[in-house]
Design a protein around this motif. Structure first.
Motif, PDB file in Angstrom:
ATOM      1  N   CYS A  70      39.916  36.609  27.770  1.00 27.64           N
ATOM      2  CA  CYS A  70      39.706  34.215  27.680  1.00 27.64           C
ATOM      3  C   CYS A  70      38.327  34.009  28.642  1.00 27.64           C
ATOM      4  N   HIS A  71      37.883  34.591  28.918  1.00 26.44           N
ATOM      5  CA  HIS A  71      36.682  34.426  29.925  1.00 26.44           C
ATOM      6  C   HIS A  71      36.349  32.243  30.021  1.00 26.44           C
ATOM      7  N   GLY A  72      35.669  31.945  30.230  1.00 31.45           N
ATOM      8  CA  GLY A  72      35.272  30.328  30.631  1.00 31.45           C
ATOM      9  C   GLY A  72      36.548  29.778  30.008  1.00 31.45           C
ATOM     10  N   GLY A  73      37.786  30.176  29.880  1.00 32.15           N
ATOM     11  CA  GLY A  73      38.939  29.595  29.121  1.00 32.15           C
ATOM     12  C   GLY A  73      39.215  28.792  30.081  1.00 32.15           C
ATOM     13  N   ARG A  74      40.218  27.668  29.808  1.00 29.55           N
ATOM     14  CA  ARG A  74      41.382  27.173  30.453  1.00 29.55           C
ATOM     15  C   ARG A  74      42.113  27.578  30.807  1.00 29.55           C
ATOM     16  N   GLU A  83      31.562  36.715  40.106  1.00 33.00           N
ATOM     17  CA  GLU A  83      30.196  35.675  40.633  1.00 33.00           C
ATOM     18  C   GLU A  83      29.443  36.397  41.374  1.00 33.00           C
ATOM     19  N   GLU A 110      27.701  35.021  34.184  1.00 35.97           N
ATOM     20  CA  GLU A 110      27.821  33.977  32.892  1.00 35.97           C
ATOM     21  C   GLU A 110      26.371  35.062  32.428  1.00 35.97           C
ATOM     22  N   ALA A 129      25.716  35.654  28.491  1.00 32.63           N
ATOM     23  CA  ALA A 129      25.580  34.358  28.160  1.00 32.63           C
ATOM     24  C   ALA A 129      23.892  35.436  26.997  1.00 32.63           C
ATOM     25  N   ARG A 161      25.631  37.418  24.373  1.00 28.55           N
ATOM     26  CA  ARG A 161      26.218  36.214  22.625  1.00 28.55           C
ATOM     27  C   ARG A 161      25.326  36.058  22.126  1.00 28.55           C
ATOM     28  N   PRO A 170      32.873  37.812  21.958  1.00 34.51           N
ATOM     29  CA  PRO A 170      33.176  37.863  24.032  1.00 34.51           C
ATOM     30  C   PRO A 170      33.598  38.689  24.217  1.00 34.51           C
ATOM     31  N   TRP A 225      31.875  41.159  26.225  1.00 31.55           N
ATOM     32  CA  TRP A 225      32.187  41.031  28.442  1.00 31.55           C
ATOM     33  C   TRP A 225      32.397  42.506  28.277  1.00 31.55           C
TER      34      TRP A 225
END
Lengths: 244, 565
Positions: free
Chosen positions: B88-92, B175, B180, B184, B187, B193, B197
């Motif tokens: 779910c990386h980057g998902g809401r 972090e 990220e 990037a 990907r 995705p 990861w």
């Protein structure tokens, strides 16, 4: 004796200042040795690429060298040795690339933080701050939150805060680098005019030749390894060369 | 100069404050385990306690329960954390879940366990919701859904409690390793995705979360309060059994208990070693997998499954707390009814005086322990910054020591020490014993934000003529007010949740919401349990809410003034 003549000069004097990084594999040279004199009201520029140790040099002068680094050499201010004094007792103001206004204080709160405590009385302090703001055409910003100001306004407040602390010398760590070109020129003259008017010896480090040209004082060039390449005297022909 | 002396000795004082009791407690437990305990007539070293320990009926079953729940819970919590974050990386959803993590971590273990018991029990809310219309049950079914023979209810509760902690620790680590950028790159090289990861981020992140993971493993293998509520009791998991032996009226059982406590420590050490071995094997296989270059698909299934599971856990915890709250105001609630027949505040009214006193004890202990911890931690961090020290990896292990050593393995020895020092069953002993566990969490919470503050603010202030102490009070403190209050709330929540330390150091004189709620669990009056479990969950949540709300007025008023007229 040269030491005596050294001690009689006014202004900011560095003598054989050198900064190293002690590691387990011996000492790594950062910058220096640097010897120079900055007379009152004059701006001396130290030019060098980023990473050459300019900021460490300024940190050593104002007494906030990172504890991992070790520095040697003497710093004299108006004939008084300040090399061992704590930063708060040196009366050397510094401006960085970022304005570093305290976000939890208003504009006036930031300025009051800089104002020495011996100016007593709420009214007197307020008047002093208002005068400084008025002089910079910023009186309306007294109660403002610094985060609501533009970059140029914040830079000017940062300078006012430093000047209000009644420094005896001013260090500039690329304070113009983050401003856009039009603003940069105006803020440069704002800083240099104030420094000259108050007779402050000012040491500017930068990698922007235009900064040095605007400063109009002597220049000292440093290479990427932190070694002095020699200076080009400018302005009133002052000699930034080696002192004994 | 005197002040600087005090400040620079703070790290030593802090380390001593929380390491000395652990070390002394371990010694004070190992000696009786080998028969040396003069107070009870043990004057010489002998293996008799160990022989007696291994002769105890049910020890093998206790060990089985401990290992199943501890290892399975840690493994499931870890896998769920990793796959959820990877898929779910980057998902809401991650943002939403992240906001829920702090309150979930804040709720004490015992309250979560009681909530799950109220849900899952044969007569629990879940069965009531589907009975009798779907199941045909008019009576609670005769299956052990809690205190089940394989301790699966305990395992589930541990997963519910540990996933939020691991999620938060991993999110912080992400972090630091600049996930990220890694993603990037992967990907853009054509990796899906999930696989991107797992192959590019996990190897770096795992290094960062290893210690928290070991702490989770140690905790799951030795948890007492949750086990008392959800695990089988005849025999119980080892840690609970050791506690029983310590409380046995037959004083000679203290020797067996001490040996059992040492066995508990050995199990944790062995499990961590086993896990370490597993890490090596997985790393080896993983390297081959990474070298293979498989790009992986779009990870849709993993996303759906892991998101569903994590949401399920959050709903389970929330529904459990709702059940706790509902039971506390229940008048009559006959079995297959989905909701109580009537609600009343009778239970609250009947228990108000006692509950108020117990709440006060909990509140004071928590605030004092968290306050002392905050002062020590801030002093250490400030000293670190003024002297330019950085915490080495080895020092971080020291910090984790009280979280890695099972509580039951050293608290007896600490209690013996407290008796000898004459502070047994006093406020000092109580607060100090909480401090052992509060300090590491406060440090872990505050260290990053404290170090992240741009040091040039302090330098500027110094160059404006402010003395270091003024810089601290007028620049750093206001700028770090929010993280400091947050760390205080974390420390308070940790203190509220403490069960064993309160039991041992309090010597029965001090009752907190946690000891009361767990104590009542054996009785079975859900209404009273509801009252205490609700209060127990409420206190830390209020602390977090206050920590988030308090600094706001300070900031807001000035922001409002700042709007040009």
């Amino acid at each position: 004796m040269s030491v005596i003549s050294l001690n009689q000069e006014r202004g900011l004097i560095l003598s054989q200042v050198e900064i190293t990084h002690p590691t387990s594999r011996g000492e790594k040279h950062i910058i220096g040795p640097v010897s120079l004199t900055v007379p009152p009201g004059e701006v001396v520029t130290v030019m060098g690429p980023s990473g050459c140790g300019k900021s460490s040099l300024l940190a050593y002068i104002c007494g906030t060298l990172a504890p991992g680094l070790s520095g040697g050499g003497r710093v004299l201010l108006n004939s008084a040795e300040v090399t061992a004094a704590p930063p708060e007792a040196r009366h050397i103001g510094i401006l960085f690339q970022d304005d570093l206004l305290f976000p939890h204080l208003s504009v006036a709160g930031n300025l009051a933080f800089g104002l020495p405590p011996d100016l007593r009385g709420r009214r007197a302090r307020r008047e002093r701050i208002e005068a400084a703001l008025a002089e910079a055409d910023m009186l309306a910003f007294y109660d403002r939150d610094p985060t609501t100001l533009s970059g140029g306004q914040r830079a000017r407040i940062a300078l006012l805060r430093t000047l209000l602390s009644e420094p005896r010398a001013l260090l500039l760590d690329e304070p113009f680098a983050k401003l856009d070109v039009a603003l940069r020129h105006r803020f440069r003259s704002f800083v240099f005019d104030h420094a000259r008017a108050q007779g402050l010896p000012t040491l500017l480090v930068t990698h922007d030749p235009q900064d040095a040209a605007d400063a109009g004082g002597p220049r000292l060039q440093i290479d990427a390894e932190g070694r002095i390449l020699g200076g080009r005297a400018a302005g009133r022909g002052h000699r930034p060369g080696n002192l004994p | 100069m005197r002040r600087r002396g005090l400040l620079s000795s703070l790290p030593a004082i802090t380390l001593a404050a929380f390491l000395a009791p652990v070390v002394a407690g371990l010694i004070g437990t190992w000696l009786p385990a080998f028969g040396f305990f003069p107070t009870l007539g043990g004057e010489s070293l002998t293996l008799a306690p160990w022989r007696e320990l291994f002769a105890q009926p049910g020890l093998a079953e206790s060990l089985r329960l401990t290992l199943i729940s501890g290892l399975l819970a840690t493994l499931l919590a870890f896998l769920l954390t990793v796959f959820f974050l990877a898929a779910c990386h980057g998902g809401r959803l991650i943002l939403a879940v992240r906001g829920l993590m702090a309150p979930l971590i804040a709720v004490p273990h015992a309250a979560v366990a009681l909530g799950l018991a109220f849900l899952l029990a044969p007569s629990g809310w879940l069965v009531r919701l589907v009975s009798p219309w779907a199941t045909g049950w008019d009576l609670p079914p005769d299956v052990a859904t809690v205190q089940d023979p394989n301790a699966l209810a305990l395992t589930l509760a541990l997963v519910v409690k540990e996933v939020p902690f691991l999620l938060l620790m991993t999110l912080a680590a992400l972090e630091q390793v600049r996930a990220e950028e890694r993603l990037a790159v992967a990907r853009s090289l054509g990796y899906g995705p999930l696989v991107a990861w797992l192959k590019a981020v996990l190897p770096a992140v795992y290094r960062q979360i290893r210690l928290p993971l070991y702490a989770v493993l140690a905790f799951s293998l030795s948890v007492v309060d949750m086990a008392l509520i959800l695990a089988p009791l005849t025999p119980p998991p080892l840690a609970v059994q050791v506690l029983r032996w310590f409380n046995d009226p037959d004083l000679s059982m203290r020797f067996v208990a001490a040996a059992g406590a040492c066995l508990q420590l050995l199990i944790v050490v062995g499990a961590i070693a086993l896990w370490r071995l597993g890490e090596t094997a997985v790393a080896l296989a993983g390297r081959a997998w990474i070298a293979g270059g498989q790009r992986g698909g779009d990870g849709r299934i993993a996303r759906a499954v892991s998101a569903g599971l994590v949401q399920g856990l959050v709903i389970l915890a929330a529904a459990g707390l709702a059940a706790v709250a509902l039971w506390s105001v229940t008048g009559r609630w006959r079995f297959p009814d989905a909701l109580p027949a009537d609600v009343s505040l009778d239970t609250w009214a009947r228990h108000a005086p006692e509950a108020a006193a117990i709440t006060a004890t909990t509140l004071v202990t928590g605030l004092v322990a968290a306050g002392i911890a905050l002062m020590l931690v801030v002093g250490c961090l400030e000293n670190e910054q003024r002297r330019g020290l950085t915490l080495s990896n080895r020092a971080l292990w020291l910090l984790y020591a009280p979280l890695l050593v099972p509580q039951v393995a050293f608290l007896f020895g600490t209690q013996v020490l407290a008796i000898q020092a004459g502070i047994d069953a006093t406020w000092i002993a109580l607060v100090w014993s909480h401090l052992l566990f509060v300090l590491p969490y406060v440090f872990l919470t505050l260290a990053d934000p404290y170090r992240a503050l741009d040091e040039r603010y302090a330098r500027t202030a110094l160059c404006l003529g402010a003395k270091p102490n003024r810089v601290f009070w007028q620049v750093k403190l206001p700028m770090l007010l929010r993280p400091m209050l947050f760390a205080l709330a974390v420390g308070f929540a940790v203190s509220v949740a403490q069960y064993l330390p309160t039991l041992f150091a309090g010597g029965g004189r001090f009752v907190t919401l946690t000891t009361e709620a767990v104590g009542l669990a054996a009785g079975g009056d859900r209404r009273v349990m509801g009252v205490y479990a609700f209060l127990q969950a409420l206190l830390p949540l209020l602390a977090f809410a206050a920590a988030l709300a308090l600094p706001r007025p300070l900031v807001l008023t000035r922001r409002l003034e700042a709007i040009p007229a």
